[in-house]
Scaffold this active site. Sequence first.
Site, PDB file in Angstrom:
ATOM      1  N   LEU A  54       1.195  -1.581  -0.285  1.00 22.60           N
ATOM      2  CA  LEU A  54       0.042   0.232  -0.475  1.00 22.60           C
ATOM      3  C   LEU A  54       0.510   1.453  -0.215  1.00 22.60           C
ATOM      4  O   LEU A  54       1.780   1.482   0.454  1.00 22.60           O
ATOM      5  CB  LEU A  54      -0.508   0.048   1.164  1.00 22.60           C
ATOM      6  CG  LEU A  54      -2.068  -1.192   1.251  1.00 22.60           C
ATOM      7  CD1 LEU A  54      -2.804  -0.842   2.972  1.00 22.60           C
ATOM      8  CD2 LEU A  54      -2.947  -0.906   0.057  1.00 22.60           C
ATOM      9  N   ASP A  55       0.613   1.707  -0.661  1.00 22.87           N
ATOM     10  CA  ASP A  55       1.592   3.292  -0.459  1.00 22.87           C
ATOM     11  C   ASP A  55       1.230   4.169   0.918  1.00 22.87           C
ATOM     12  O   ASP A  55       0.418   3.700   2.008  1.00 22.87           O
ATOM     13  CB  ASP A  55       0.848   4.424  -1.344  1.00 22.87           C
ATOM     14  CG  ASP A  55       0.612   4.398  -2.948  1.00 22.87           C
ATOM     15  OD1 ASP A  55       1.530   3.242  -3.833  1.00 22.87           O
ATOM     16  OD2 ASP A  55       0.602   5.031  -3.939  1.00 22.87           O
ATOM     17  N   GLN A  56       2.585   4.707   0.674  1.00 24.77           N
ATOM     18  CA  GLN A  56       2.829   5.348   2.628  1.00 24.77           C
ATOM     19  C   GLN A  56       1.714   5.894   2.888  1.00 24.77           C
ATOM     20  O   GLN A  56       0.709   5.701   4.089  1.00 24.77           O
ATOM     21  CB  GLN A  56       4.035   6.096   2.453  1.00 24.77           C
ATOM     22  CG  GLN A  56       3.695   7.315   3.524  1.00 24.77           C
ATOM     23  CD  GLN A  56       5.195   8.224   3.943  1.00 24.77           C
ATOM     24  OE1 GLN A  56       5.803   7.694   2.984  1.00 24.77           O
ATOM     25  NE2 GLN A  56       5.236   8.833   4.368  1.00 24.77           N
ATOM     26  N   THR A  58      -2.039   5.580   2.406  1.00 27.38           N
ATOM     27  CA  THR A  58      -3.480   4.708   1.870  1.00 27.38           C
ATOM     28  C   THR A  58      -3.097   4.216   3.036  1.00 27.38           C
ATOM     29  O   THR A  58      -1.962   3.201   3.796  1.00 27.38           O
ATOM     30  CB  THR A  58      -2.922   3.294   1.117  1.00 27.38           C
ATOM     31  OG1 THR A  58      -2.686   4.439  -0.767  1.00 27.38           O
ATOM     32  CG2 THR A  58      -4.300   3.040   0.274  1.00 27.38           C
TER      33      THR A  58
END
Length: 217
Positions: A54-56, A58
């Site tokens: 997951l992106d930072q 998100t």
Amino acid sequence: MELQILFEDGEALVINKPGGLPLDRPRAGGPCLEERLDELRLGFQREPAPVHRLDQDTSGCLLLARNPKALKRFSAAFEERLVEKRYLGIVAGTLDEDEGTIALSLSKVSTAKEGWRMIPARKGKPATTHWRKLDEKNGLTLVEFRPETGRTHQIRVHAASGLGVPLLGDPVYGSKKGAARTMLHAAGLTVPRGEKEPIVASCPLPADFLALGFSDE
């Protein structure tokens, strides 16, 4: 940052990853999930390993495997597109349609000035996202995204270039205004396990979504 556990059994954990917490150690230092894995052993011999990313920014459902065999099987389920993923995002505008499907192939580009980003490209990797409008408030829209593929930044680019409205707070594909982070939340995850019961996890909306007037209902 508290790491809430949403699902737990002998081979898997699903945690609620806080928005803003990166998985890997940042070059500049600072908190990351990597340094918190020891506390997620919860009596097991090994540290659990993240199965996907997951992106930072998100928040929400992140699956971790408790042993190498489980990691291999879960990773294969993601690669074979057997995993059901449900995301909620707030986009910085309103939408004329109520639902639809975005099919935009994505390619990675990099420049010295702006760094790297993903762009729609005919010769890129195929990417498909189904979306549905859930609610509108104060010129913002809560959207459910169900990605079929798992390309880097897929939902972020599909919102900006497919819907024509970027996610609120997105510093790369939007304007970064209106929120302290990119407003994207991994709300649900279902991972099949053959004859075993599937891993099913859901994660309530975080406080910053609620503060903008949106709810789970």
